[in-house]
Design a protein around this motif. Structure first.
Motif, PDB file in Angstrom:
ATOM      1  N   LYS A  83       0.823  -1.360  -0.334  1.00  0.00           N
ATOM      2  CA  LYS A  83      -0.020   0.298  -0.028  1.00  0.00           C
ATOM      3  C   LYS A  83       0.784   1.585   0.190  1.00  0.00           C
ATOM      4  CE  LYS A  83      -3.886  -1.848   2.973  1.00  0.00           C
ATOM      5  NZ  LYS A  83      -4.699  -1.737   4.260  1.00  0.00           N
ATOM      6  N   GLY A  84       1.661   1.458   0.873  1.00  0.00           N
ATOM      7  CA  GLY A  84       2.603   2.463   0.995  1.00  0.00           C
ATOM      8  C   GLY A  84       3.327   3.039  -0.734  1.00  0.00           C
ATOM      9  N   LEU A  85       4.133   1.677  -1.204  1.00  0.00           N
ATOM     10  CA  LEU A  85       4.783   1.912  -2.245  1.00  0.00           C
ATOM     11  C   LEU A  85       3.497   1.956  -3.166  1.00  0.00           C
ATOM     12  CD1 LEU A  85       7.293   0.765  -3.651  1.00  0.00           C
ATOM     13  CD2 LEU A  85       6.294  -1.394  -4.149  1.00  0.00           C
ATOM     14  N   ALA A  86       1.910   1.636  -3.290  1.00  0.00           N
ATOM     15  CA  ALA A  86       1.203   1.973  -4.646  1.00  0.00           C
ATOM     16  C   ALA A  86       1.024   3.590  -3.685  1.00  0.00           C
ATOM     17  CB  ALA A  86      -0.024   0.986  -4.113  1.00  0.00           C
ATOM     18  N   GLN A  87       1.346   4.573  -2.974  1.00  0.00           N
ATOM     19  CA  GLN A  87       0.187   5.434  -2.338  1.00  0.00           C
ATOM     20  C   GLN A  87       1.741   6.703  -2.897  1.00  0.00           C
ATOM     21  OE1 GLN A  87      -0.549   6.150   1.535  1.00  0.00           O
ATOM     22  NE2 GLN A  87      -1.878   7.321   0.873  1.00  0.00           N
ATOM     23  N   ALA A  88       2.990   5.997  -2.633  1.00  0.00           N
ATOM     24  CA  ALA A  88       4.303   6.818  -2.787  1.00  0.00           C
ATOM     25  C   ALA A  88       4.532   7.123  -4.329  1.00  0.00           C
ATOM     26  CB  ALA A  88       5.691   5.996  -2.472  1.00  0.00           C
ATOM     27  N   LEU A  89       4.554   6.051  -4.833  1.00  0.00           N
ATOM     28  CA  LEU A  89       4.510   6.027  -6.664  1.00  0.00           C
ATOM     29  C   LEU A  89       3.096   6.630  -7.632  1.00  0.00           C
ATOM     30  CD1 LEU A  89       5.949   1.857  -7.169  1.00  0.00           C
ATOM     31  CD2 LEU A  89       7.207   3.905  -7.396  1.00  0.00           C
ATOM     32  N   ASP A  90       2.039   6.596  -6.684  1.00  0.00           N
ATOM     33  CA  ASP A  90       1.052   7.526  -7.107  1.00  0.00           C
ATOM     34  C   ASP A  90       0.032   6.165  -8.381  1.00  0.00           C
ATOM     35  OD1 ASP A  90      -1.370   8.920  -7.089  1.00  0.00           O
ATOM     36  OD2 ASP A  90      -0.013  10.048  -8.705  1.00  0.00           O
ATOM     37  N   VAL A  91       0.391   4.643  -8.240  1.00  0.00           N
ATOM     38  CA  VAL A  91      -0.404   3.969  -8.916  1.00  0.00           C
ATOM     39  C   VAL A  91      -1.732   2.670  -8.136  1.00  0.00           C
ATOM     40  CG1 VAL A  91       1.571   3.342 -10.268  1.00  0.00           C
ATOM     41  CG2 VAL A  91       1.148   2.050  -7.862  1.00  0.00           C
ATOM     42  N   PRO A  92      -2.182   1.982  -8.816  1.00  0.00           N
ATOM     43  CA  PRO A  92      -3.767   1.155  -7.893  1.00  0.00           C
ATOM     44  C   PRO A  92      -3.369   0.025  -6.889  1.00  0.00           C
ATOM     45  CG  PRO A  92      -3.619   1.812 -10.772  1.00  0.00           C
ATOM     46  CD  PRO A  92      -2.890   2.071 -10.388  1.00  0.00           C
ATOM     47  N   PHE A  93      -3.258  -0.260  -6.196  1.00  0.00           N
ATOM     48  CA  PHE A  93      -3.088  -1.009  -5.204  1.00  0.00           C
ATOM     49  C   PHE A  93      -4.137  -2.183  -5.778  1.00  0.00           C
ATOM     50  CE2 PHE A  93      -4.047  -3.415  -1.477  1.00  0.00           C
ATOM     51  CZ  PHE A  93      -2.651  -3.657  -1.514  1.00  0.00           C
ATOM     52  N   PHE A  94      -3.860  -3.308  -5.236  1.00  0.00           N
ATOM     53  CA  PHE A  94      -4.977  -4.481  -5.575  1.00  0.00           C
ATOM     54  C   PHE A  94      -4.197  -5.445  -4.449  1.00  0.00           C
ATOM     55  CE2 PHE A  94      -4.778  -2.481 -10.248  1.00  0.00           C
ATOM     56  CZ  PHE A  94      -6.873  -2.953  -9.798  1.00  0.00           C
ATOM     57  N   ALA A  95      -5.087  -5.804  -4.081  1.00  0.00           N
ATOM     58  CA  ALA A  95      -5.422  -6.551  -2.656  1.00  0.00           C
ATOM     59  C   ALA A  95      -6.035  -8.102  -2.511  1.00  0.00           C
ATOM     60  CB  ALA A  95      -6.013  -6.625  -1.457  1.00  0.00           C
ATOM     61  N   SER A  96      -4.654  -8.903  -2.934  1.00  0.00           N
ATOM     62  CA  SER A  96      -5.058 -10.300  -4.090  1.00  0.00           C
ATOM     63  C   SER A  96      -5.318 -11.801  -2.723  1.00  0.00           C
ATOM     64  CB  SER A  96      -4.005 -10.428  -4.831  1.00  0.00           C
ATOM     65  OG  SER A  96      -3.964  -9.583  -5.363  1.00  0.00           O
ATOM     66  N   HIS A  97      -6.217 -12.755  -2.566  1.00  0.00           N
ATOM     67  CA  HIS A  97      -6.549 -13.390  -2.527  1.00  0.00           C
ATOM     68  C   HIS A  97      -5.505 -14.305  -2.536  1.00  0.00           C
ATOM     69  CE1 HIS A  97      -8.400 -17.111  -0.632  1.00  0.00           C
ATOM     70  NE2 HIS A  97      -9.160 -15.663  -0.149  1.00  0.00           N
TER      71      HIS A  97
END
Ligand code: KG4
Ligand code: ZN
Length: 347
Positions: A109-123
């Motif tokens: 999540k931190g990485l996605a936020q810092a890079l300003d890209v979407p985040f996907f939680a996977s099962h």
């Protein structure tokens, strides 16, 4: 969160799995036509637990924290890309050890936020299934058998993203049984590869094992009876190699036989077999001898890894699924199935 760029061209997805005792980071390229390619797959398998004979959750979390930066760096190096090249980040949110999951989930999540890209939680189990997308396009309907150290689940997948539970283990997971039998026979840890290796020298007919749940009309599995029988045979003096070969044959037979019956019942021709035990050569050969089309994950993608999480996210992106909210938490118990066979299965 930003929208995923719809511009033509490939997209790079980073996947992270820290659900148990492997720190996995992978990078997958999602091509414009929907094809996927694993560009990197780096896994740090924690050895600290061997002395305890099982995974120590707190130690697993700490080691994920210590290793994840380095493993990410290795994955970027293997793919020949930088963080700025990433178009999306995915991480496992469950099921797994909550403390361990949290490390990769928060990192992602931190990485996605810092890079300003979407985040996907996977099962995690969906990740195991999509690991096979590295080898062949997964188009539903198909059956999915996930056989790992923590899971033995048989799903019918009538349409992409819809999972109907046909059967599961009633006691030990398949990989857990391999690990326990290897330990009692003094063959080392992890038990799967150790049994598989010893079995090449043993006689599979030396120790007679009874077929678990013989005569059942459902599609469940059970390994505790095989484990007890292995212990008794060991005490009676069975040679470790013979024990390994005989146990492996019995475990493989019950997995293949039940899956073939399930495929017939559901009317499916394709079966995805994934999870750590899917690396087993005897299992692959036995499935290869059936009339089913069987798809296994590629090399290094059977056991826990981050690339499978990126592959599951790639499928979600292709299906137009929205990114996950950054508030998404880690969950120890997260059923993948939407229903139980046969009631919820569309004909
Ligand atoms: O998928 P995985 O890494 O972890 C879980 O999500 O649980 O699977 C690990 C399990 C271990 O129990 C290991 O003994 C088993 O997969 N395994 C094998 C083989 N390689 C790994 N079992 C049988 N034969 C193998 N070659
Ligand atoms: Zn797993």
């Amino acid at each position: 969160m930003t929208e995923l760029s719809l511009a033509s061209g490939s997209r790079l997805i980073l996947g992270i799995d820290t659900s148990c005792d492997d720190t996995g980071v992978g990078i997958v390229e999602l091509k414009p036509g929907g094809g996927v390619q694993v560009r990197a797959n780096r896994v740090w398998s924690q050895t600290v637990h061997a002395q305890y004979g099982g995974v120590m959750p707190e130690l697993a979390s700490r080691e994920h924290v210590e290793r994840i930066d380095g493993i990410l760096g290795e994955a970027l190096g293997e793919a020949g890309v930088t963080l700025r090249d990433l178009d999306a980040v995915a991480a496992t949110s469950g099921p797994g050890l909550v403390g361990a999951l949290l490390v990769g989930l928060m990192y992602g999540k931190g990485l996605a936020q810092a890079l300003d890209v979407p985040f996907f939680a996977s099962h995690h189990l969906e990740g195991h299934i999509y690991a096979a997308a590295s080898e062949a396009e997964l188009s539903a309907p198909y059956l999915a058998l996930v056989v790992s150290g923590g899971h033995t689940h048989l799903f019918d997948v009538p349409q992409a993203g819809h999972y109907v539970l046909m059967g599961a283990t009633r006691d030990d997971a398949a990989g857990e049984a391999f690990d326990k039998v290897a330990r009692l026979a003094g063959l080392g840890y992890p038990g799967g590869p150790a049994i598989s290796e010893a079995a090449t020298r043993g006689d599979p007919g030396a120790v007679p094992f009874k077929e678990p749940l013989k005569g059942q009309t459902g599609f469940d599995f059970s390994f505790s009876g095989l484990k007890t029988a292995a212990l008794l045979a060991h005490r009676a003096g069975a040679a470790p190699d013979d024990l390994a070969a005989s146990f492996q044959r019995a475990a493989v037979q019950t997995l293949v036989k039940t899956t073939v019956r399930a495929a017939q019942a559901a009317g499916r021709q394709t079966v995805v077999v994934s999870g750590g035990v899917a690396a087993n050569r005897a299992l692959r050969e036995a499935f290869g001898a059936t009339s089913l089309r069987v798809v296994f994950p590629g090399q290094g993608l059977n056991t826990d890894n981050g690339a499978m999480i990126a592959l599951a996210a790639a499928a979600a992106i292709e299906a137009g699924r929205a990114p996950s909210p950054l508030g998404e938490g880690a969950v120890a118990y997260a059923p993948l199935a939407h229903g139980q066979w046969p009631a919820a299965s569309p004909k």
